[in-house]
Design a protein around this motif. Sequence first.
Motif, PDB file in Angstrom:
ATOM      1  N   PRO A  87      -9.268  11.315 -23.222  1.00 46.44           N
ATOM      2  CA  PRO A  87      -9.657  12.341 -24.186  1.00 46.44           C
ATOM      3  C   PRO A  87     -10.867  13.142 -23.725  1.00 46.44           C
ATOM      4  O   PRO A  87     -11.258  14.107 -24.376  1.00 46.44           O
ATOM      5  CB  PRO A  87      -9.994  11.523 -25.433  1.00 46.44           C
ATOM      6  N   ILE A  88     -11.452  12.730 -22.589  1.00 47.42           N
ATOM      7  CA  ILE A  88     -12.579  13.485 -22.028  1.00 47.42           C
ATOM      8  C   ILE A  88     -12.344  13.587 -20.528  1.00 47.42           C
ATOM      9  O   ILE A  88     -12.190  12.589 -19.835  1.00 47.42           O
ATOM     10  CB  ILE A  88     -13.917  12.788 -22.376  1.00 47.42           C
ATOM     11  N   ARG A  89     -12.249  14.827 -20.025  1.00 45.35           N
ATOM     12  CA  ARG A  89     -11.829  15.023 -18.646  1.00 45.35           C
ATOM     13  C   ARG A  89     -12.953  15.688 -17.825  1.00 45.35           C
ATOM     14  O   ARG A  89     -13.233  16.859 -18.047  1.00 45.35           O
ATOM     15  CB  ARG A  89     -10.577  15.921 -18.608  1.00 45.35           C
ATOM     16  N   GLU A  90     -13.608  14.960 -16.892  1.00 46.97           N
ATOM     17  CA  GLU A  90     -13.220  13.628 -16.490  1.00 46.97           C
ATOM     18  C   GLU A  90     -14.316  12.605 -16.797  1.00 46.97           C
ATOM     19  O   GLU A  90     -14.021  11.420 -16.953  1.00 46.97           O
ATOM     20  CB  GLU A  90     -12.932  13.594 -14.984  1.00 46.97           C
ATOM     21  N   ALA A  91     -15.552  13.050 -16.859  1.00 45.97           N
ATOM     22  CA  ALA A  91     -16.653  12.134 -17.138  1.00 45.97           C
ATOM     23  C   ALA A  91     -17.748  12.890 -17.861  1.00 45.97           C
ATOM     24  O   ALA A  91     -17.856  14.114 -17.752  1.00 45.97           O
ATOM     25  CB  ALA A  91     -17.187  11.530 -15.836  1.00 45.97           C
ATOM     26  N   ALA A  92     -18.573  12.146 -18.615  1.00 40.94           N
ATOM     27  CA  ALA A  92     -19.589  12.813 -19.428  1.00 40.94           C
ATOM     28  C   ALA A  92     -20.874  12.003 -19.496  1.00 40.94           C
ATOM     29  O   ALA A  92     -20.859  10.769 -19.424  1.00 40.94           O
ATOM     30  CB  ALA A  92     -19.051  13.049 -20.835  1.00 40.94           C
ATOM     31  N   GLU A  93     -21.977  12.717 -19.625  1.00 39.97           N
ATOM     32  CA  GLU A  93     -23.268  12.134 -19.959  1.00 39.97           C
ATOM     33  C   GLU A  93     -23.623  12.569 -21.374  1.00 39.97           C
ATOM     34  O   GLU A  93     -23.441  13.749 -21.715  1.00 39.97           O
ATOM     35  CB  GLU A  93     -24.360  12.597 -18.997  1.00 39.97           C
ATOM     36  N   VAL A  94     -24.119  11.645 -22.179  1.00 40.45           N
ATOM     37  CA  VAL A  94     -24.415  11.934 -23.577  1.00 40.45           C
ATOM     38  C   VAL A  94     -25.927  11.873 -23.807  1.00 40.45           C
ATOM     39  O   VAL A  94     -26.587  10.910 -23.384  1.00 40.45           O
ATOM     40  CB  VAL A  94     -23.700  10.934 -24.512  1.00 40.45           C
ATOM     41  N   TYR A  95     -26.451  12.898 -24.479  1.00 41.36           N
ATOM     42  CA  TYR A  95     -27.858  12.952 -24.853  1.00 41.36           C
ATOM     43  C   TYR A  95     -27.951  13.127 -26.360  1.00 41.36           C
ATOM     44  O   TYR A  95     -27.219  13.938 -26.951  1.00 41.36           O
ATOM     45  CB  TYR A  95     -28.567  14.111 -24.151  1.00 41.36           C
ATOM     46  N   VAL A  96     -28.850  12.369 -26.980  1.00 43.66           N
ATOM     47  CA  VAL A  96     -29.077  12.474 -28.416  1.00 43.66           C
ATOM     48  C   VAL A  96     -30.558  12.723 -28.641  1.00 43.66           C
ATOM     49  O   VAL A  96     -31.400  11.924 -28.198  1.00 43.66           O
ATOM     50  CB  VAL A  96     -28.630  11.189 -29.153  1.00 43.66           C
ATOM     51  N   ASN A  97     -30.859  13.845 -29.269  1.00 49.49           N
ATOM     52  CA  ASN A  97     -32.253  14.244 -29.513  1.00 49.49           C
ATOM     53  C   ASN A  97     -33.073  14.253 -28.222  1.00 49.49           C
ATOM     54  O   ASN A  97     -34.230  13.820 -28.175  1.00 49.49           O
ATOM     55  CB  ASN A  97     -32.900  13.311 -30.544  1.00 49.49           C
ATOM     56  N   GLY A  98     -32.441  14.752 -27.165  1.00 43.77           N
ATOM     57  CA  GLY A  98     -33.119  14.911 -25.886  1.00 43.77           C
ATOM     58  C   GLY A  98     -33.199  13.666 -25.039  1.00 43.77           C
ATOM     59  O   GLY A  98     -33.695  13.715 -23.905  1.00 43.77           O
ATOM     60  N   GLN A  99     -32.716  12.534 -25.528  1.00 45.51           N
ATOM     61  CA  GLN A  99     -32.760  11.282 -24.784  1.00 45.51           C
ATOM     62  C   GLN A  99     -31.365  10.894 -24.312  1.00 45.51           C
ATOM     63  O   GLN A  99     -30.405  10.981 -25.072  1.00 45.51           O
ATOM     64  CB  GLN A  99     -33.341  10.155 -25.642  1.00 45.51           C
ATOM     65  N   ARG A 100     -31.299  10.426 -23.061  1.00 45.98           N
ATOM     66  CA  ARG A 100     -30.000  10.015 -22.522  1.00 45.98           C
ATOM     67  C   ARG A 100     -29.521   8.756 -23.216  1.00 45.98           C
ATOM     68  O   ARG A 100     -30.247   7.763 -23.307  1.00 45.98           O
ATOM     69  CB  ARG A 100     -30.094   9.771 -21.016  1.00 45.98           C
ATOM     70  N   ALA A 101     -28.297   8.798 -23.732  1.00 41.17           N
ATOM     71  CA  ALA A 101     -27.718   7.658 -24.432  1.00 41.17           C
ATOM     72  C   ALA A 101     -26.756   6.874 -23.558  1.00 41.17           C
ATOM     73  O   ALA A 101     -26.444   5.716 -23.852  1.00 41.17           O
ATOM     74  CB  ALA A 101     -26.994   8.124 -25.699  1.00 41.17           C
ATOM     75  N   GLY A 102     -26.248   7.495 -22.482  1.00 36.54           N
ATOM     76  CA  GLY A 102     -25.323   6.799 -21.600  1.00 36.54           C
ATOM     77  C   GLY A 102     -24.250   7.721 -21.064  1.00 36.54           C
ATOM     78  O   GLY A 102     -24.296   8.948 -21.263  1.00 36.54           O
ATOM     79  N   SER A 103     -23.268   7.134 -20.391  1.00 34.44           N
ATOM     80  CA  SER A 103     -22.177   7.910 -19.800  1.00 34.44           C
ATOM     81  C   SER A 103     -20.842   7.381 -20.288  1.00 34.44           C
ATOM     82  O   SER A 103     -20.722   6.220 -20.679  1.00 34.44           O
ATOM     83  CB  SER A 103     -22.243   7.854 -18.268  1.00 34.44           C
ATOM     84  N   VAL A 104     -19.840   8.246 -20.240  1.00 36.68           N
ATOM     85  CA  VAL A 104     -18.497   7.905 -20.699  1.00 36.68           C
ATOM     86  C   VAL A 104     -17.509   8.360 -19.625  1.00 36.68           C
ATOM     87  O   VAL A 104     -17.470   9.549 -19.288  1.00 36.68           O
ATOM     88  CB  VAL A 104     -18.158   8.589 -22.043  1.00 36.68           C
ATOM     89  N   TRP A 105     -16.721   7.401 -19.100  1.00 36.09           N
ATOM     90  CA  TRP A 105     -15.739   7.771 -18.073  1.00 36.09           C
ATOM     91  C   TRP A 105     -14.550   6.828 -18.039  1.00 36.09           C
ATOM     92  O   TRP A 105     -13.650   6.978 -17.228  1.00 36.09           O
ATOM     93  CB  TRP A 105     -16.403   7.808 -16.689  1.00 36.09           C
ATOM     94  N   HIS A 106     -14.521   5.832 -18.917  1.00 35.13           N
ATOM     95  CA  HIS A 106     -13.427   4.862 -18.895  1.00 35.13           C
ATOM     96  C   HIS A 106     -13.184   4.353 -20.310  1.00 35.13           C
ATOM     97  O   HIS A 106     -14.050   4.446 -21.179  1.00 35.13           O
ATOM     98  CB  HIS A 106     -13.782   3.684 -17.983  1.00 35.13           C
TER      99      HIS A 106
END
Length: 302
Positions: A207-226
Amino acid sequence: METASGVTLVADDAAVGAALAKAVTPDLKLASQSADVGFVRRKLADGDIYFIANTSNRPVRTTAKLRATRKSASWWNPHDGTTSAAKVTPALELDLAPYESRVLVLSDGDAAATMASRKPSVVLADLSRDWQVRFPGAQPQSMNQLRSWTDDPSRRFFSGVAVYSKDVELSASQLSGAAIRLDFGKGTPLETTPKVPAGMRAMLDSPIREAAEVYVNGQRAGSVWHPPYELDITSRLRAGVNKIEVKVANLSLNALAGQERLDYRLLSARYGQRFVPQDTHLIVPTPSGMLGPVRLLAQPEK
């Protein structure tokens, strides 16, 4: 046939599995979907480590019995370093996303955390609409409904990173006593004809092609790729307005698909046709970006 020395002879290789199961208690025995799950066990002086993997493109929900017995058990998450207690008696519950793998550690020490029954998640907010999307060198544009970049002719051959942003307002009561996950969807299993042998490739539309980095309120929350395509963002949220940014990168194949194919006629005329490029007609743009649905899920801790 069993001989006097205790050796069991089997007629052919196909019978080895059944003979072993009869002679030795399995390290891990699944109640169902056994063909979809693989595992490796490593025995230590003070513990046992199980690597358990779902090798299929569909979820696995079953139970398993372990041969090893220790004082405590816990799941270790290699992606973020967290641990949580696991219950292995009378059986281990397995809930694996497509292609998901997990590490189970049995130890003679105390459990990593208190075991608690998981309560069902509830949808805190549907974030599938009204995102701002910014491509390199361009002004942000509104995306009312999540869709692939390739639906836009001007982005059909774009390869790179685009930034999705959205403000979400949450109350203190919504954040209290719950773990909040940003969920990007489950993915779609692909069917192939003829069926591709297991282990050859991942047959799952993400559902996300192909990988993503997530930030919440300017802080990195993690990555999504699998799978599972979700991220715990509890520690990054606050009461009031929260800014969520998702930086999504797609494949370079899209840029390649937009390039003119090389003309080898002059080269072949001088040196002869040494090779023939194969399957160049298959180089086409792949779906890109955040495809949805995207939701905030709350799981009560008590």
